[in-house]
Design a protein around this motif. Structure first.
Motif, PDB file in Angstrom:
ATOM      1  N   SER A  36       1.024  -1.337  -0.711  1.00 54.24           N
ATOM      2  CA  SER A  36      -0.616  -0.327  -0.005  1.00 54.24           C
ATOM      3  C   SER A  36       0.906   1.359   0.281  1.00 54.24           C
ATOM      4  O   SER A  36       0.402   2.065   0.277  1.00 54.24           O
ATOM      5  CB  SER A  36      -0.386   0.355   1.104  1.00 54.24           C
TER       6      SER A  36
ATOM      7  N   TYR B 176      -4.939 -14.855   5.268  1.00 55.05           N
ATOM      8  CA  TYR B 176      -5.249 -15.496   3.605  1.00 55.05           C
ATOM      9  C   TYR B 176      -4.381 -14.609   2.683  1.00 55.05           C
ATOM     10  O   TYR B 176      -3.657 -13.732   3.073  1.00 55.05           O
ATOM     11  CB  TYR B 176      -6.603 -15.318   3.113  1.00 55.05           C
TER      12      TYR B 176
ATOM     13  N   PRO C  52      -8.244 -13.152  -3.701  1.00 57.74           N
ATOM     14  CA  PRO C  52      -9.598 -13.646  -4.626  1.00 57.74           C
ATOM     15  C   PRO C  52     -10.552 -13.205  -5.125  1.00 57.74           C
ATOM     16  O   PRO C  52     -10.463 -12.003  -6.034  1.00 57.74           O
ATOM     17  CB  PRO C  52     -11.184 -12.925  -3.105  1.00 57.74           C
TER      18      PRO C  52
ATOM     19  N   GLY D 239      -4.557 -10.808   6.251  1.00 59.56           N
ATOM     20  CA  GLY D 239      -3.745 -10.997   5.741  1.00 59.56           C
ATOM     21  C   GLY D 239      -4.461 -10.150   4.070  1.00 59.56           C
ATOM     22  O   GLY D 239      -4.611  -8.999   4.420  1.00 59.56           O
ATOM     23  N   GLY D 240      -3.870 -10.803   3.079  1.00 62.22           N
ATOM     24  CA  GLY D 240      -3.559  -9.844   1.926  1.00 62.22           C
ATOM     25  C   GLY D 240      -2.846  -9.517   0.713  1.00 62.22           C
ATOM     26  O   GLY D 240      -2.218 -10.701   0.695  1.00 62.22           O
ATOM     27  N   VAL D 241      -2.496  -9.267   0.012  1.00 62.45           N
ATOM     28  CA  VAL D 241      -1.511  -9.123  -0.652  1.00 62.45           C
ATOM     29  C   VAL D 241      -0.201  -8.617  -0.322  1.00 62.45           C
ATOM     30  O   VAL D 241      -0.011  -7.810   0.375  1.00 62.45           O
ATOM     31  CB  VAL D 241      -2.279  -7.639  -1.937  1.00 62.45           C
TER      32      VAL D 241
ATOM     33  N   VAL E  31     -14.286  -8.836   1.143  1.00 61.58           N
ATOM     34  CA  VAL E  31     -12.929  -9.327   0.939  1.00 61.58           C
ATOM     35  C   VAL E  31     -12.135  -9.174  -0.181  1.00 61.58           C
ATOM     36  O   VAL E  31     -10.846  -9.342   0.556  1.00 61.58           O
ATOM     37  CB  VAL E  31     -12.852 -11.481   0.931  1.00 61.58           C
ATOM     38  N   ARG E  32     -12.628  -8.659  -1.045  1.00 67.42           N
ATOM     39  CA  ARG E  32     -11.223  -7.708  -2.110  1.00 67.42           C
ATOM     40  C   ARG E  32     -10.490  -7.187  -1.731  1.00 67.42           C
ATOM     41  O   ARG E  32      -9.929  -6.904  -1.806  1.00 67.42           O
ATOM     42  CB  ARG E  32     -11.871  -8.247  -3.149  1.00 67.42           C
TER      43      ARG E  32
ATOM     44  N   LEU F 201     -10.601  -5.618   1.694  1.00 68.27           N
ATOM     45  CA  LEU F 201      -9.640  -6.438   2.334  1.00 68.27           C
ATOM     46  C   LEU F 201      -8.608  -6.557   2.119  1.00 68.27           C
ATOM     47  O   LEU F 201      -7.656  -6.398   2.884  1.00 68.27           O
ATOM     48  CB  LEU F 201     -10.739  -7.467   3.696  1.00 68.27           C
ATOM     49  N   PHE F 202      -8.480  -7.456   1.264  1.00 69.04           N
ATOM     50  CA  PHE F 202      -7.363  -7.907   0.651  1.00 69.04           C
ATOM     51  C   PHE F 202      -6.399  -6.934   0.478  1.00 69.04           C
ATOM     52  O   PHE F 202      -4.978  -7.115   0.108  1.00 69.04           O
ATOM     53  CB  PHE F 202      -7.467  -8.968  -0.354  1.00 69.04           C
ATOM     54  N   ASN F 203      -7.265  -6.016  -0.356  1.00 69.59           N
ATOM     55  CA  ASN F 203      -5.961  -5.000  -1.754  1.00 69.59           C
ATOM     56  C   ASN F 203      -5.283  -4.328  -0.738  1.00 69.59           C
ATOM     57  O   ASN F 203      -4.895  -3.362  -1.208  1.00 69.59           O
ATOM     58  CB  ASN F 203      -6.930  -4.362  -2.082  1.00 69.59           C
ATOM     59  N   THR F 204      -5.725  -4.438   0.988  1.00 72.42           N
ATOM     60  CA  THR F 204      -5.316  -2.955   1.773  1.00 72.42           C
ATOM     61  C   THR F 204      -5.146  -3.714   3.196  1.00 72.42           C
ATOM     62  O   THR F 204      -4.299  -3.372   3.705  1.00 72.42           O
ATOM     63  CB  THR F 204      -6.039  -2.232   2.391  1.00 72.42           C
ATOM     64  N   ASN F 205      -4.441  -5.286   3.200  1.00 71.01           N
ATOM     65  CA  ASN F 205      -4.729  -5.743   4.144  1.00 71.01           C
ATOM     66  C   ASN F 205      -5.138  -5.530   5.480  1.00 71.01           C
ATOM     67  O   ASN F 205      -4.372  -5.607   7.042  1.00 71.01           O
ATOM     68  CB  ASN F 205      -2.365  -5.980   4.566  1.00 71.01           C
ATOM     69  N   VAL F 206      -6.623  -5.602   5.452  1.00 66.55           N
ATOM     70  CA  VAL F 206      -7.104  -4.545   6.898  1.00 66.55           C
ATOM     71  C   VAL F 206      -7.723  -6.029   7.444  1.00 66.55           C
ATOM     72  O   VAL F 206      -8.095  -6.657   6.041  1.00 66.55           O
ATOM     73  CB  VAL F 206      -7.972  -4.193   6.304  1.00 66.55           C
TER      74      VAL F 206
END
Lengths: 349, 349
Positions: A102, A270, A274, A294-296, B282-283, B285-290
């Protein structure tokens, strides 16, 4: 120079493209020594993510610096470098918080960077690297040829598996289940053991991947999925489920498997991208205090931590590369991964 | 004896019901000294959760032990006790893992317990307590009357606010935003400060609750919601959002507010009962690692930790009770909370 271009689903070509040049003082030009194909590259390859027009592809590489801009301080011509799968300055507040994916000034390979320039895809002969001081990590030389696969995993899959484990809070004595037996899932097995997990359950239905998971430290293999898979994980974990579940696929089914394999109060880390969902079932999470984190993966920040263990041989993530091809055969590399003939393919320009 | 029964939406009555009796060796009978109305009691009161047939209600109480079964060791007749909002043995693997709300032998007030008996609701004169050794926490005497409100918050709201903060990983120096200005949200402000947060943003539009939040340690108040609320939180937190967001409501809007108020890599600790959703995006959350962590709060395990600070006056969660009524006026207690005339109502049988 030659670089990989995706023209449409299942249409991968090595095309002649312009040589990259330094576009700004913070750039570097890197000659690619090795690149690879990512599981996420298969989404456009399979047409699940549409390809509106031909574009460069690939985001994992190691190489040697050929030129640097006049504002680059930490990287020199001749250095062997690892590039994470994204561009970052490694100094902004998000980078300092450990979330360099980010980065306030970052961008992605194969797209326009924040300064208007084009950042090459990684499956090519050379790459222009924006924000070279932040993005690149120098590997002190000399670098032996047989070190290349291991170092290349630090560009993505090893750091991503590690992020799954860190996000799930794996620590000494944890029980861990890993959903997904691709390169990231296998690296997650390595990461879980490295962080001290006492039980590591690899969920896999493929014999060759089961064997590699065991070599990487998995203590148990579960081939079942769905209800049977959940039951098998519970049986191994005293009837309650795993402390930590590492979700390394990104489908609705795999996330569901992960959520149901965690014990009450457990955590799902994770890292599987997604793809079109799923949305998470909050009431079920609420009732059982299962968290999702988790995330990227901000792998840039993990490279320095993991590099010594890769170089010493304490961990051997390079073994996820079970096929090596010349860059000229990049179309075959995609096909081999798509058809699951290979776990992960290493490309040499 | 007299106990509260919900007959239908907005139909709360104090009815004559059978006196509880010891049904098993592990039971205790507790005379209720104080009980209260929970925000979650308002779901059936408002008809959002349907009431198919009249049933007992209430799940927070403190009282004095009147009788114990012959297998009860840790609780004696005459002890002043706090009961969490659920029944647990405090010894099973989930309890030992700190998730006593998932006790393998536990149950809920106002419903059948796992052994076929009926566990009274808490808004009554007396309660049969199953698994008394696990469920009840003894408060060493003497207990002064003005201690009652603070002790009663340990049955639910103070422990629940604490769980939000723990789930979000609040620690020394954290920036924290609290979504929700009910009793749980206000207790979450206390908990965040107690765990060392340097910045605590209370999101509230009500002047009296803003004032109480400030007394509890909030450093900032944000009255805006939606995009404006997110912007205000970012301005206070260096442009990026809060390290930790404590979601203490449970609606789609409040969860959305919470997720968007967290910085990249931040964590949302949530304890608001999600009422019919929302599913988590979820997407994004994934993109921002929240991350998202929390659930039904295992407050039993927090009572011993929080009790000394409540008794010493280091924290004053009892101040969330801004209305005290006799049990006979329980219908008015519900109405006052429903109409937001009171933050939380304490009932004395």
């Amino acid at each position: 120079m030659l670089a990989t271009v995706i023209h449409a689903a299942r249409d991968i070509r090595l095309d002649e493209v312009p040589d990259p040049v330094l576009a700004g003082g913070r750039d570097a030009i890197v000659r690619v020594v090795a690149a690879c194909v990512c599981g996420s590259d298969l989404w456009p390859y399979r047409g699940i993510t549409p390809t509106a027009e031909p574009h460069r592809i690939g985001h994992e590489f190691v190489g040697v610096v050929e030129a640097v801009g006049d504002e680059v301080d930490l990287v020199q011509v001749g250095d062997f470098v690892i590039a994470p799968f994204y561009v970052c300055d490694n100094t902004c507040v998000n980078c300092r918080n450990g979330v360099s994916t980010s980065c306030l000034h970052g961008s992605w390979w194969g797209g326009d960077d924040r300064f208007g320039g084009f950042a090459d895809g990684a499956q090519g002969e050379r790459v222009r690297v924006p924000l070279a001081d932040g993005t690149l990590v120098v590997v002190p030389g000399p670098v032996a040829d047989d070190e290349i696969p291991g170092l290349l995993t630090l560009a993505d899959v090893m750091g991503t598996g590690h992020h799954a484990a860190v996000s799930a809070g794996v620590r000494e004595g944890s029980t861990v289940a890993v959903v997904g037996d691709g390169a990231v899932g296998l690296c997650a097995v390595i990461a879980a053991r490295r962080l001290g997990a006492s039980t590591v359950i690899a969920m896999s239905r493929h014999r060759d991947r089961q064997d590699l998971a065991r070599e990487f430290g998995a203590t148990h293999i579960v081939a079942d999925r769905g209800d049977l898979g959940v039951t098998a994980v519970r049986e191994i974990t005293g009837g309650i489920g795993a402390d930590c579940v590492l979700e390394c696929v990104g489908t609705k089914e795999s996330m569901d498997q992960a959520l149901r394999s965690a014990r009450p109060g457990g955590m799902v880390g994770y890292v599987g991208v997604p793809n079109g969902g799923p949305e998470l079932p909050v009431r079920r999470l609420f009732n059982t205090n299962v968290g999702v984190n988790g995330g990227v993966a901000p792998v840039r920040g993990y490279i320095e931590e993991l590099l010594p263990d890769v170089r010493s041989g304490a961990i051997s993530p390079g073994r996820v590369f079970d096929l090596e091809l010349p860059l000229a055969d990049v179309a075959e590399a995609y096909a081999a991964m798509d058809e699951r003939r290979a776990i992960k393919v290493l490309l040499r320009p």
